[in-house]
Scaffold this active site. Structure first.
Site: not given
Length: 333
Positions: A112, A195, A198
């Site tokens: 992140k 994968k 969103k």
């Protein structure tokens, strides 16, 4: 007594095929065998600062889609994370026993930071602690998670065991990853890599609520290549993704047919995509029709959310009472 399953999905938008085949279809099976708590993780979603309107809308969408997928509020506890304030209290206690070094070493945190260097907030750093508290609050022992969450689950065991050692109790149980399949399902996106998720954009995802026309358009635009040039050559990632999606939604005969065409260098991707789109439409139809029906029933959705808050709250309040007592937080008068 039945073992307890705990799992949540962040309220960051509509659910897609990856959520359904990777999580929801398993949730539906689990509710007949285990004591299940399935929540909408709206507190977790605050790390990306959604607007108030988006947050409340997406929470409702996920509740509706849980129900449409077959999760029964009479068999399972479906609740909104923020409706159970005890999770925030347990989060406070557990943060006192979580250390900076171990939090900074978490793979998801490092990912992140690299992806969003301008939004490295404390919530991202302590994300594993809040996730642990979601599980520990209800004494969950089985957690249906993907490979990318296994480190967080290991940290959950670390925090629970550390609490037990610190206060010399045998209170929190260890939680382990759980799936009905030996191999965790990975649903690829339509963008040619990774994968379905969103964060990769709407074009990568087939949402459970997408109309047939929307599904057809997305699939026809899916990344492929110019086609094989040698017999039985290995498929590049983008093409393999289309075949992996077909493994999930199409019949074995259909998959074998297109596999043979690829291996013989006679495949036409347009035909494969048309077939894949129709099979996706067929596979999602039962859920899609239920989404539309349930979304229009405000009274039912409200009752489900209230029932879930009551059931989850009862479990959570018991845990917090016991944790306070163990720690020594007691009323003196």
């Amino acid at each position: 007594m039945k073992e307890t399953v705990v799992s949540g999905i962040r309220s960051t938008g509509k659910l897609h095929l990856g959520n359904y085949y990777g999580a929801l279809s398993n949730f539906v099976k689990m509710q007949d065998e285990f004591n299940c708590f399935f929540f909408i993780a709206d507190l977790h979603s605050l790390t990306t600062h959604p607007t108030p309107g988006d947050l409340s809308r997406t929470v409702r969408e996920v509740v509706v889609e849980y129900l449409a997928a077959g999760i029964d509020p009479e068999k399972s506890t479906i609740y909104v994370q923020s409706d159970v304030p005890e999770v925030a209290e347990l989060y406070l206690y557990m943060n006192m026993n979580a250390y900076l070094g171990e939090l900074e070493r978490a793979t998801a945190f490092k990912d992140k930071v690299r992806a969003n260097p301008d939004n490295v907030n404390a919530g991202l750093l302590t994300y594993p602690v809040l996730m642990a508290c979601d599980i520990l609050l209800h004494h969950g022992t089985k957690v249906p998670v993907g490979k990318d969450q296994e480190q967080h689950l290991e940290m959950t065991r670390t925090f629970g065991n550390r609490f037990n050692r610190l206060y010399n109790v045998d209170y929190f149980k260890e939680a382990f990853a759980f799936s009905y399949s030996d191999k965790l399902v990975k649903i690829p996106g339509l963008d040619g890599n990774g994968k379905m998720g969103k964060s990769n954009g709407d074009a990568s995802c087939v949402y459970l609520s997408d109309s047939p026309d929307a599904i057809r358009k997305k699939v026809m635009r899916a990344v492929s290549d110019s086609g094989p040039t040698e017999m039985n050559q290995a498929k590049p990632e983008a093409v393999q993704n289309l075949f992996d999606l077909m493994k999930v939604v199409s019949s074995p005969d259909t998959l074998a047919h297109f596999d043979d065409l690829y291996n013989n260098c006679t495949i036409r991707y347009g035909d494969l995509k048309k077939q894949l789109a129709e099979d996706m439409i067929r596979a999602t139809e039962p859920v899609r029709s239920r989404i539309n029906e349930i979304a229009d029933d405000d009274e039912y959705v409200k009752k489900v959310i209230q029932l879930g808050a009551e059931k989850a709250g009862e479990s959570a309040r018991k845990t917090i009472r016991e944790v306070r007592n163990i720690i020594g937080i007691r009323k003196l008068f």
